[in-house]
Scaffold this motif. Structure first.
Motif, mmCIF file in Angstrom:
data_model
loop_
_atom_site.group_PDB
_atom_site.id
_atom_site.type_symbol
_atom_site.label_atom_id
_atom_site.label_comp_id
_atom_site.label_asym_id
_atom_site.label_seq_id
_atom_site.Cartn_x
_atom_site.Cartn_y
_atom_site.Cartn_z
ATOM 1 N N TYR A 86 -24.268 21.832 45.718
ATOM 2 C CA TYR A 86 -22.991 21.331 45.218
ATOM 3 C C TYR A 86 -23.217 20.706 43.834
ATOM 4 C CZ TYR A 86 -21.524 21.936 50.059
ATOM 5 O OH TYR A 86 -21.252 22.461 51.287
ATOM 6 N N GLY A 87 -22.172 20.504 43.097
ATOM 7 C CA GLY A 87 -22.312 19.952 41.758
ATOM 8 C C GLY A 87 -22.695 21.024 40.764
ATOM 9 N N HIS A 88 -23.133 20.593 39.590
ATOM 10 C CA HIS A 88 -23.404 21.525 38.492
ATOM 11 C C HIS A 88 -24.801 21.343 37.919
ATOM 12 C CE1 HIS A 88 -19.218 22.779 38.491
ATOM 13 N NE2 HIS A 88 -18.856 21.510 38.450
ATOM 14 N N LEU A 89 -25.766 20.932 38.741
ATOM 15 C CA LEU A 89 -27.133 20.833 38.253
ATOM 16 C C LEU A 89 -27.757 22.221 38.139
ATOM 17 C CD1 LEU A 89 -28.875 17.821 40.029
ATOM 18 C CD2 LEU A 89 -28.031 17.955 37.695
ATOM 19 N N TYR A 90 -28.588 22.404 37.128
ATOM 20 C CA TYR A 90 -29.332 23.653 36.995
ATOM 21 C C TYR A 90 -30.732 23.335 36.502
ATOM 22 C CZ TYR A 90 -28.370 23.318 31.948
ATOM 23 O OH TYR A 90 -28.298 22.902 30.636
ATOM 24 N N ASP A 95 -30.045 29.349 31.724
ATOM 25 C CA ASP A 95 -28.763 29.503 32.432
ATOM 26 C C ASP A 95 -27.589 29.215 31.501
ATOM 27 O OD1 ASP A 95 -30.084 30.163 34.711
ATOM 28 O OD2 ASP A 95 -29.786 28.244 35.731
ATOM 29 N N TYR A 96 -27.749 28.229 30.624
ATOM 30 C CA TYR A 96 -26.659 27.846 29.711
ATOM 31 C C TYR A 96 -27.090 27.838 28.246
ATOM 32 C CZ TYR A 96 -24.102 26.456 33.901
ATOM 33 O OH TYR A 96 -23.461 26.466 35.122
ATOM 34 N N GLY A 97 -28.383 27.931 28.003
ATOM 35 C CA GLY A 97 -28.869 27.975 26.635
ATOM 36 C C GLY A 97 -29.128 26.601 26.033
ATOM 37 N N TRP A 98 -29.906 26.589 24.943
ATOM 38 C CA TRP A 98 -30.254 25.345 24.267
ATOM 39 C C TRP A 98 -29.065 24.643 23.615
ATOM 40 C CZ3 TRP A 98 -34.537 22.636 24.890
ATOM 41 C CH2 TRP A 98 -35.667 23.286 25.412
ATOM 42 N N PRO A 99 -28.127 25.373 23.012
ATOM 43 C CA PRO A 99 -26.980 24.663 22.415
ATOM 44 C C PRO A 99 -26.237 23.818 23.448
ATOM 45 C CG PRO A 99 -27.073 26.891 21.574
ATOM 46 C CD PRO A 99 -28.097 26.814 22.668
ATOM 47 N N TRP A 100 -26.027 24.372 24.645
ATOM 48 C CA TRP A 100 -25.331 23.592 25.672
ATOM 49 C C TRP A 100 -26.192 22.426 26.152
ATOM 50 C CZ3 TRP A 100 -21.137 21.768 27.408
ATOM 51 C CH2 TRP A 100 -21.117 21.092 28.622
ATOM 52 N N PRO A 170 -22.065 21.130 33.789
ATOM 53 C CA PRO A 170 -23.465 21.534 33.971
ATOM 54 C C PRO A 170 -24.442 20.563 33.306
ATOM 55 C CG PRO A 170 -22.117 23.416 33.385
ATOM 56 C CD PRO A 170 -21.247 22.209 33.188
ATOM 57 N N VAL A 171 -25.378 20.066 34.081
ATOM 58 C CA VAL A 171 -26.392 19.127 33.596
ATOM 59 C C VAL A 171 -27.755 19.639 34.044
ATOM 60 C CG1 VAL A 171 -27.287 16.773 33.741
ATOM 61 C CG2 VAL A 171 -24.819 17.153 33.720
ATOM 62 N N HIS A 172 -28.686 19.707 33.120
ATOM 63 C CA HIS A 172 -30.034 20.126 33.482
ATOM 64 C C HIS A 172 -30.657 19.086 34.417
ATOM 65 C CE1 HIS A 172 -34.246 21.324 33.174
ATOM 66 N NE2 HIS A 172 -33.803 22.490 32.727
ATOM 67 N N ALA A 173 -31.300 19.529 35.481
ATOM 68 C CA ALA A 173 -31.815 18.628 36.507
ATOM 69 C C ALA A 173 -32.829 17.637 35.951
ATOM 70 C CB ALA A 173 -32.437 19.445 37.641
ATOM 71 N N ILE A 174 -33.693 18.093 35.051
ATOM 72 C CA ILE A 174 -34.696 17.182 34.488
ATOM 73 C C ILE A 174 -34.027 16.119 33.629
ATOM 74 C CG2 ILE A 174 -36.727 17.010 33.026
ATOM 75 C CD1 ILE A 174 -37.186 18.352 35.745
ATOM 76 N N MET A 175 -33.003 16.507 32.870
ATOM 77 C CA MET A 175 -32.290 15.529 32.059
ATOM 78 C C MET A 175 -31.630 14.478 32.953
ATOM 79 S SD MET A 175 -29.401 16.079 29.087
ATOM 80 C CE MET A 175 -28.003 16.372 30.177
ATOM 81 N N TYR A 176 -31.047 14.937 34.036
ATOM 82 C CA TYR A 176 -30.411 14.016 34.987
ATOM 83 C C TYR A 176 -31.439 13.028 35.544
ATOM 84 C CZ TYR A 176 -28.566 12.534 39.551
ATOM 85 O OH TYR A 176 -28.188 11.807 40.658
ATOM 86 N N LEU A 177 -32.583 13.517 35.998
ATOM 87 C CA LEU A 177 -33.609 12.647 36.570
ATOM 88 C C LEU A 177 -34.173 11.689 35.528
ATOM 89 C CD1 LEU A 177 -35.529 15.193 38.828
ATOM 90 C CD2 LEU A 177 -34.055 13.331 39.577
ATOM 91 N N VAL A 178 -34.386 12.189 34.320
ATOM 92 C CA VAL A 178 -34.917 11.341 33.252
ATOM 93 C C VAL A 178 -33.921 10.237 32.896
ATOM 94 C CG1 VAL A 178 -35.524 11.282 30.799
ATOM 95 C CG2 VAL A 178 -36.471 13.062 32.277
#
Length: 278
Positions: A86-90, A95-100, A170-178
């Motif tokens: 669930y949610g928008h972690l990736y 999946d979304y590219g560096w610009p995103w 969409p939020v990158h999982a590592i960014m979220y954890l950091v």
């Protein structure tokens, strides 16, 4: 999310235990090291007027531990949902590219800065303050142990925007954890009363020291943007007659001034100009 990285079954109890144990370790290691550095080993340099109050420190550590455990309990549903897709972690940048990824970082900051400012300001309303937030503000002059000394609901309310971001876009999982981990470190930094950074765009330690002293100023998270827009900004570089000497540790004056190779000297610029002229 930690469950996935550790390879542990993502059952609610396992999530709670991992979050609690990791949270307690982070709190006692980070706050303990900060306390030793600034209030014990470096007391003469950073806080020469500080006199340890064992009862006050025990109270701060008690609320710190309660806050960590309670916050972990409230986080379980979010981490369970995220670990079940669930949610928008990736996990893969492609999946979304560096610009995103770069854009999402600034969007993440904008959302959390806004939500945490107004949540924190609401916690200073009469009802919420007396019910929740006064447990944190009983420590008017802070130490590193106060970093996580909150009522659990108070602590989670201010952390909630970080978890909501993972469900909003969409939020990158590592960014979220950091970012979630960085909030814990940041909380320690802004409660030790030593401003190692003094850029006024940043809600650095001096700002939060004044927040504990005056209550109604400097509600921001990482920046002072919303405090400036909403008229709740108070400049920590000014001297206030009702703030005792040593409460705000300044680089350039007072008994708590820093010495050493990192301390700027007021004559440096003049000396540099004179040397250049020669």
């Amino acid at each position: 999310m930690l469950i996935k990285l550790l390879g542990i079954e993502d059952a609610p109890l396992a999530i709670f235990l991992v979050l609690t144990v990791s949270g307690l370790l982070a709190y006692f290691l980070a706050s303990g090291l900060s306390y030793l550095l600034f209030f014990v080993w470096g007391r003469k340099r950073f806080h020469p007027d500080y006199v340890a109050d064992p009862q006050e420190n025990r109270k701060a550590r008690f609320w710190g531990a309660v806050s960590v455990a309670g916050n972990a309990l409230f986080m379980v549903p979010f981490h369970w949902l995220l670990s079940h897709g669930y949610g928008h972690l990736y996990w893969d940048v492609s999946d979304y590219g560096w610009p995103w990824l770069i854009a999402s970082f600034f969007l993440y900051l904008a959302v959390t800065e806004t939500m945490i400012y107004w949540t924190h300001r609401a916690l200073h309303s009469d009802f919420l303050y007396n019910w929740l937030h006064k447990r944190h503000h009983q420590f008017r002059v802070t130490t590193s142990w106060v970093s996580t000394a909150f009522h659990p609901i108070d602590s989670f309310a201010q952390a909630l925007p970080h978890h909501l971001c993972a469900f909003l876009f969409p939020v990158h999982a590592i960014m979220y954890l950091v970012m979630v981990g960085f909030v814990t470190a940041w909380s320690v930094v802004i409660h030790d009363r030593v401003s190692l950074v003094r850029w006024k765009f940043i809600n650095y330690t001096g700002h939060h020291t004044l927040h504990h002293w005056y209550y109604q100023y400097n509600f921001g998270q990482f920046t002072t943007v919303w405090d400036r827009l909403a008229g709740t900004y108070k400049d920590p570089e000014l001297c206030y007659e009702d703030v005792p000497e040593g409460v705000v540790v300044r680089w350039q004056d007072g008994p708590g001034k820093l010495v050493g190779p990192w301390a700027p000297r007021p004559t440096d610029l003049r000396e540099d100009l004179a040397a250049a002229a020669e």
